[in-house]
Scaffold this active site. Structure first.
Site, PDB file in Angstrom:
ATOM      1  CD  GLN A  25       0.507 -27.745 -25.583  1.00 17.31           C
ATOM      2  OE1 GLN A  25      -0.614 -27.666 -26.049  1.00 17.31           O
ATOM      3  NE2 GLN A  25       0.838 -28.762 -24.814  1.00 17.31           N
ATOM      4  CB  SER A  26       2.085 -21.900 -22.913  1.00 19.68           C
ATOM      5  OG  SER A  26       3.376 -21.521 -22.461  1.00 19.68           O
TER       6      SER A  26
ATOM      7  CG  ASN B 105      25.153 -19.478 -23.396  1.00 19.82           C
ATOM      8  OD1 ASN B 105      24.286 -18.961 -22.675  1.00 19.82           O
ATOM      9  ND2 ASN B 105      26.192 -20.120 -22.905  1.00 19.82           N
TER      10      ASN B 105
ATOM     11  CG  ASP C  35       0.799 -26.061 -21.786  1.00 13.93           C
ATOM     12  OD1 ASP C  35       1.116 -25.191 -20.965  1.00 13.93           O
ATOM     13  OD2 ASP C  35       1.211 -27.230 -21.716  1.00 13.93           O
TER      14      ASP C  35
HETATM   15  C1  LIG Z   1       7.931 -24.215 -18.181  1.00 14.41           C
HETATM   16  C2  LIG Z   1       8.736 -23.947 -16.929  1.00 14.41           C
HETATM   17  C3  LIG Z   1       8.051 -24.596 -15.720  1.00 14.41           C
HETATM   18  C4  LIG Z   1      10.132 -24.538 -17.101  1.00 14.41           C
HETATM   19  O1  LIG Z   1      10.976 -24.045 -16.074  1.00 14.41           O
HETATM   20  P1  LIG Z   1      12.563 -24.326 -16.065  1.00 14.41           P
HETATM   21  O2  LIG Z   1      12.787 -25.761 -16.070  1.00 14.41           O
HETATM   22  O3  LIG Z   1      13.150 -23.533 -14.971  1.00 14.41           O
HETATM   23  O4  LIG Z   1      13.091 -23.815 -17.484  1.00 14.41           O
HETATM   24  P2  LIG Z   1      13.315 -22.365 -18.090  1.00 14.41           P
HETATM   25  O5  LIG Z   1      13.569 -22.574 -19.522  1.00 14.41           O
HETATM   26  O6  LIG Z   1      12.230 -21.433 -17.753  1.00 14.41           O
HETATM   27  O7  LIG Z   1      14.657 -21.850 -17.449  1.00 14.41           O
HETATM   28  C5  LIG Z   1      15.825 -22.624 -17.385  1.00 14.41           C
HETATM   29  C6  LIG Z   1      17.052 -21.782 -17.572  1.00 14.41           C
HETATM   30  O8  LIG Z   1      17.393 -21.743 -18.953  1.00 14.41           O
HETATM   31  C7  LIG Z   1      17.824 -20.427 -19.261  1.00 14.41           C
HETATM   32  N1  LIG Z   1      17.704 -20.213 -20.697  1.00 14.41           N
HETATM   33  C8  LIG Z   1      16.632 -20.355 -21.487  1.00 14.41           C
HETATM   34  N2  LIG Z   1      16.978 -20.094 -22.760  1.00 14.41           N
HETATM   35  C9  LIG Z   1      18.284 -19.780 -22.752  1.00 14.41           C
HETATM   36  C10 LIG Z   1      19.211 -19.432 -23.759  1.00 14.41           C
HETATM   37  N3  LIG Z   1      18.897 -19.349 -25.042  1.00 14.41           N
HETATM   38  N4  LIG Z   1      20.482 -19.188 -23.379  1.00 14.41           N
HETATM   39  C11 LIG Z   1      20.856 -19.266 -22.093  1.00 14.41           C
HETATM   40  N5  LIG Z   1      20.032 -19.612 -21.120  1.00 14.41           N
HETATM   41  C12 LIG Z   1      18.757 -19.866 -21.446  1.00 14.41           C
HETATM   42  C13 LIG Z   1      16.944 -19.558 -18.426  1.00 14.41           C
HETATM   43  O9  LIG Z   1      17.458 -18.259 -18.316  1.00 14.41           O
HETATM   44  C14 LIG Z   1      16.937 -20.335 -17.119  1.00 14.41           C
HETATM   45  O10 LIG Z   1      18.119 -20.022 -16.408  1.00 14.41           O
HETATM   46  P3  LIG Z   1      18.098 -19.916 -14.792  1.00 14.41           P
HETATM   47  O11 LIG Z   1      17.476 -21.185 -14.285  1.00 14.41           O
HETATM   48  O12 LIG Z   1      19.532 -19.750 -14.438  1.00 14.41           O
HETATM   49  O13 LIG Z   1      17.254 -18.720 -14.472  1.00 14.41           O
HETATM   50  C15 LIG Z   1       8.885 -22.418 -16.711  1.00 14.41           C
HETATM   51  O14 LIG Z   1       9.602 -21.897 -17.797  1.00 14.41           O
HETATM   52  C16 LIG Z   1       7.600 -21.651 -16.538  1.00 14.41           C
HETATM   53  O15 LIG Z   1       6.955 -21.678 -15.505  1.00 14.41           O
HETATM   54  N6  LIG Z   1       7.244 -20.881 -17.608  1.00 14.41           N
HETATM   55  C17 LIG Z   1       6.115 -19.988 -17.557  1.00 14.41           C
HETATM   56  C18 LIG Z   1       4.820 -20.717 -17.672  1.00 14.41           C
HETATM   57  C19 LIG Z   1       4.740 -21.563 -18.892  1.00 14.41           C
HETATM   58  O16 LIG Z   1       4.743 -21.080 -20.001  1.00 14.41           O
HETATM   59  N7  LIG Z   1       4.582 -22.860 -18.667  1.00 14.41           N
HETATM   60  C20 LIG Z   1       4.089 -23.764 -19.678  1.00 14.41           C
HETATM   61  C21 LIG Z   1       5.081 -24.384 -20.468  1.00 14.41           C
HETATM   62  S1  LIG Z   1       4.179 -25.330 -21.636  1.00 14.41           S
END
Ligand SMILES: CC(C)(COP(=O)(O)OP(=O)(O)OC[C@H]1O[C@@H](n2cnc3c(N)ncnc32)[C@H](O)[C@@H]1OP(=O)(O)O)[C@@H](O)C(=O)NCCC(=O)NCCS
Length: 423
Positions: free
Chosen positions: A17-18, A73, A172
């Site tokens: 969302q954010s 990817n 968010d």
């Molecule tokens: C929201 C949050 C808690 C989710 O965390 P998460 O479950 O680890 O998910 P993320 O999407 O950040 O990362 C998951 C993986 O997907 C990967 N990824 C995302 N998009 C990708 C893409 N297009 N291609 C390949 N990999 C991708 C990331 O690199 C990450 O890999 P890693 O775990 O090996 O480092 C976290 O992203 C966060 O704290 N974000 C910042 C604060 C925020 O905005 N939170 C509010 C969300 S509403």
């Protein structure tokens, strides 16, 4: 009508969302927003709280209108090459992956700045770099708790005296809107310097920015030992921090949420009424509320006097409201110059003709699904009215975007075969 951000290209690596609320706003204002999504799954909200099995969730649809989508990817060398090319032609790159993830992928601020010095980099994390929680992942309630909102929201006594989060997405979408401000300022700055900058917005800061008056209260409490506008004054006790304030108004005017006719069965049969401090406004409110004697009675006729008998005033006003419909009350009191508003349920908001008329609640035609309801662009510009369009199906624009980057059909077929883009 020329869109304010026409010609601005945004590479959007945000999710949930954010971040998406920020890039959706940029899209509404006319930017071309290309959302980079994980191959096969995309933004996790596509699959969250599904109301129709097999279709993108409403959570996704309401935060990703007017964008394009490519599945990519970014962990493969080819994916990195494609993302680099996209950034080379972009005005902004925005991400809200978990702390360290963008750096790990090779798309830190430093790297992106080298790829394209004009590109502005927007990032959302739960906390600032200097925070002890800098590496902690964050969702909405985490930010509301750490940003001071939860400790000051809710009831100040009884069994429900627990930290409480707001229904509004302070952690968010509020953070997303703060980032929009930073990005637009960076864009104006780039007009002068020719160089993009790094715009970091923490969710904790965005919540705290809206809790400014609670910090004000903390300072007052430390100076005086009391908070006169809160229910504890004058008879209750104060501790060393700002307590939860229930439904009091944030300043020193008497505001409260009152039961209306039907409250026994309708949990939203309530109205909020503010009694202004000025003698004339107070007297007008007293007349409208059927308590004209309050305007001349020394027990009620000054703000300081009223503050000592809050409970009695709340009771007196509720004697008026509890026999009447909330809309009828707002009609009568509004005409009498009394600040007031009905408590509107989501059921009522979804059916509110006036909100639809001004483009705040809009119906969007979504491929596969048909019409869905969403909240449109809140700022209304005299020179431009955004058209809220459908959210993209996963990877809907992959081919088109790759072709725009100069890739051939054969290149694209190979990317597909290697799962660099959609399967
Ligand atoms: C929201 C949050 C808690 C989710 O965390 P998460 O479950 O680890 O998910 P993320 O999407 O950040 O990362 C998951 C993986 O997907 C990967 N990824 C995302 N998009 C990708 C893409 N297009 N291609 C390949 N990999 C991708 C990331 O690199 C990450 O890999 P890693 O775990 O090996 O480092 C976290 O992203 C966060 O704290 N974000 C910042 C604060 C925020 O905005 N939170 C509010 C969300 S509403």
């Amino acid at each position: 009508m020329t869109a304010p951000l026409q010609g601005i290209k945004v590479i959007d690596m945000t999710q949930v969302q954010s971040g998406p609320s920020c890039t959706q706003m940029l899209a509404w204002l006319g930017a071309e927003v290309i959302k980079i999504e994980r191959v096969g799954t995309g933004d996790p909200t596509r699959d969250e709280l599904l109301d129709i099995e097999g279709l993108d969730g409403l959570y996704f649809l309401q935060l990703n209108c007017n964008k394009r989508s490519i599945e990519l990817n970014a962990k493969t060398p080819e994916g990195k090459e494609i993302l680099t090319k996209l950034i080379e032609g972009a005005d902004m790159f925005v991400e809200n992956l978990h702390p360290g993830a963008a750096d790990e992928l090779g798309f830190s601020w430093e790297e992106v700045h080298k790829m394209n010095p004009r590109c502005i980099y927007g990032t959302i994390k739960g906390f600032n770099d200097d925070s002890p929680y800098a590496n902690v992942k964050a969702f909405e309630p985490v930010a509301q708790c750490a940003g001071g909102a939860a400790s000051t929201t809710g009831w100040w006594d009884g069994e429900y005296n627990v930290p409480t989060q707001s229904g509004a997405a302070l952690g968010d979408s509020n953070t997303g809107m703060h980032l929009v401000i930073g990005l637009l300022a960076a864009l104006l700055q780039r007009e002068k310097t020719g160089e993009g900058c790094f715009v970091q917005q923490s969710m904790q800061d965005a919540v705290l920015n809206l809790c400014r008056i609670k910090l004000r209260d903390q300072l007052i409490l430390e100076h005086t030992g009391v908070l006169k506008h809160l229910p504890e004054y004058p008879n209750g006790k104060f501790g060393n921090t700002v307590p939860r304030a229930g439904n009091v108004e944030g300043g020193q005017v008497l505001g409260w949420c009152y039961k209306c006719k039907g409250w026994e069965t309708d949990p939203n049969a309530y109205v909020y009424i503010v009694l202004q401090n000025e003698a004339k406004a107070f007297a007008e409110a007293c007349t409208a509320l059927g308590k004209p004697e309050w305007a001349t009675d020394p027990k009620f006729n000054t703000p300081a006097a009223r503050n000592l008998v809050k409970e009695e005033i709340y009771k007196g006003v509720e004697e008026y409201t509890i026999t009447k419909d909330k809309n009828e009350i707002v009609d009568v009191l509004g005409k009498a110059g009394v600040p007031c508003g009905p408590v509107l349920s989501m059921y009522e908001i979804a059916r509110d003709e006036s909100l639809r008329k001004c483009g705040t609640i809009v119906e969007v035609d979504q491929p596969k699904r048909g019409k869905f309801l969403t909240i449109g662009c809140p700022p209304k510009l005299s020179t431009f009215t955004p058209e809220v369009k459908a959210a993209p199906l996963l990877g809907a624009d992959t081919n088109a975007v790759l072709k725009e980057l100069g890739y051939s059909d054969a290149d694209i077929a190979k990317f597909r075969a290697d799962h660099v883009v959609c399967k």
